[in-house]
Design an enzyme around this catalytic site. Structure first.
Site, PDB file in Angstrom:
ATOM      1  N   ASP A  43      62.899  64.677  15.168  1.00 16.41           N
ATOM      2  CA  ASP A  43      63.601  64.428  16.432  1.00 16.41           C
ATOM      3  C   ASP A  43      62.628  64.166  17.578  1.00 16.41           C
ATOM      4  OD1 ASP A  43      65.792  65.072  14.917  1.00 16.41           O
ATOM      5  OD2 ASP A  43      66.525  66.653  16.234  1.00 16.41           O
ATOM      6  N   ASP A  44      63.189  63.649  18.664  1.00 22.29           N
ATOM      7  CA  ASP A  44      62.571  63.586  19.995  1.00 22.29           C
ATOM      8  C   ASP A  44      61.535  62.492  20.191  1.00 22.29           C
ATOM      9  OD1 ASP A  44      64.190  65.666  20.615  1.00 22.29           O
ATOM     10  OD2 ASP A  44      62.622  67.137  20.980  1.00 22.29           O
ATOM     11  N   HIS A  94      69.266  59.799  18.683  1.00 26.08           N
ATOM     12  CA  HIS A  94      69.233  61.166  19.213  1.00 26.08           C
ATOM     13  C   HIS A  94      69.753  61.154  20.653  1.00 26.08           C
ATOM     14  CE1 HIS A  94      68.238  65.315  18.955  1.00 26.08           C
ATOM     15  NE2 HIS A  94      67.136  65.298  19.665  1.00 26.08           N
ATOM     16  N   HIS A  98      68.718  62.784  26.066  1.00 26.12           N
ATOM     17  CA  HIS A  98      68.629  64.136  25.499  1.00 26.12           C
ATOM     18  C   HIS A  98      69.441  65.148  26.304  1.00 26.12           C
ATOM     19  CE1 HIS A  98      66.926  67.598  23.382  1.00 26.12           C
ATOM     20  NE2 HIS A  98      66.391  66.752  22.521  1.00 26.12           N
ATOM     21  N   HIS A 191      60.017  67.994  14.451  1.00 27.82           N
ATOM     22  CA  HIS A 191      59.872  67.207  15.674  1.00 27.82           C
ATOM     23  C   HIS A 191      58.549  66.464  15.638  1.00 27.82           C
ATOM     24  CE1 HIS A 191      62.898  70.201  16.628  1.00 27.82           C
ATOM     25  NE2 HIS A 191      63.319  69.403  17.599  1.00 27.82           N
TER      26      HIS A 191
END
Length: 257
Positions: A43-44, A94, A98, A191
């Site tokens: 993620d991210d 995603h 965020h 991540h």
């Protein structure tokens, strides 16, 4: 008169069936379903360690899945996304900024999803079929919006705890525990924004998982679905300032659980 009434009832029944059908099918993914598979997800990103992670996966014959935020149109980030996609790894949403989707309205949720879908389609030509909500937070409104956009919402059943500040030793220990109990499948949460994840935890995790006999595949492969709703020719970035510039990478203060 009777004919008109019957026609109305039939049309209503067809409409109801169509709505019901649209609410069926895989919607919330919480685990892999294809036996003996592991999905390594990140993620991210996109972030500076993305290419390094891709190279590590490639060297092991593994596939990863990357859930990207909206800091995409920067030339360096476009190149990173293309690098992952062109190497056969799965790209997914995603959301744009965020944000906690459970705190947003219907229109705001759609906007968060649409911006990333549009960006990924322009950069790679692929429209994602999967979305992971920030912080893992979702509600019925999020599920309905995702379904309306043709996407499944993705959770996980294994957390490396890198975003919670876990040490390399702790994350490795978690992978050790997972391989020792040897569940039929594993859907991981990692991540790409941490150097230790890219350089110290991931190589170790790959070695342990492969030694345990797992196949390291994309999320789509681990659930037996297509990774994308459609794949066409890549486009060009939008020239609108608020889209091109986008939010900055906020991985330092907006990590998963």
């Amino acid at each position: 008169m009777l004919f008109n009434v019957l026609t109305t009832l039939v049309c209503a029944a067809v409409a109801s069936a169509s709505v019901l059908k649209s609410r069926q099918g895989p919607q919330l993914v919480t685990r892999c379903t294809v036996p003996n598979t592991v999905a390594l997800t990140f993620d991210d990103g996109p972030y500076i360690y993305l290419n390094e992670i891709v190279d590590t996966l490639d060297a092991a014959g593994a596939k990863g899945t990357f859930f990207f935020n909206g800091c995409i149109y920067d030339p360096a980030n476009r190149a990173r996304i293309k690098y992952a996609y062109d190497h056969g790894h799965q790209v997914a949403s995603h959301t744009w900024a965020h944000r906690d989707l459970t705190s947003l309205s219907w229109d705001q949720i759609h906007d968060e999803m649409w911006r990333v879908e549009q960006a990924l389609a322009r950069i790679t030509g692929a429209t994602p079929a999967f979305m992971r909500p920030p912080y893992g937070n979702y509600n019925n409104l999020v599920l309905d919006a995702s379904r309306a956009r043709g996407q499944s919402v993705v959770y996980w059943d294994f957390d490396s705890e890198d975003s919670a500040g876990a040490s390399v030793q702790r994350s490795r220990q978690l992978y050790d525990q997972a391989t020792s109990t040897h569940p039929p499948t594993i859907l991981t949460l990692n991540h790409e924004t941490y150097q230790t994840t890219a350089r110290e935890v991931l190589p170790y995790a790959i070695q342990r998982l492969k030694a345990a006999g797992y196949r390291l595949v994309s999320l789509a492969d681990c659930v037996g679905q297509s990774p994308y709703q459609s794949v066409v020719g890549a486009g060009t970035p939008d020239s609108t300032p608020d889209v091109v510039n986008g939010p900055k990478n906020t991985h330092e203060d907006s990590e998963e659980e």
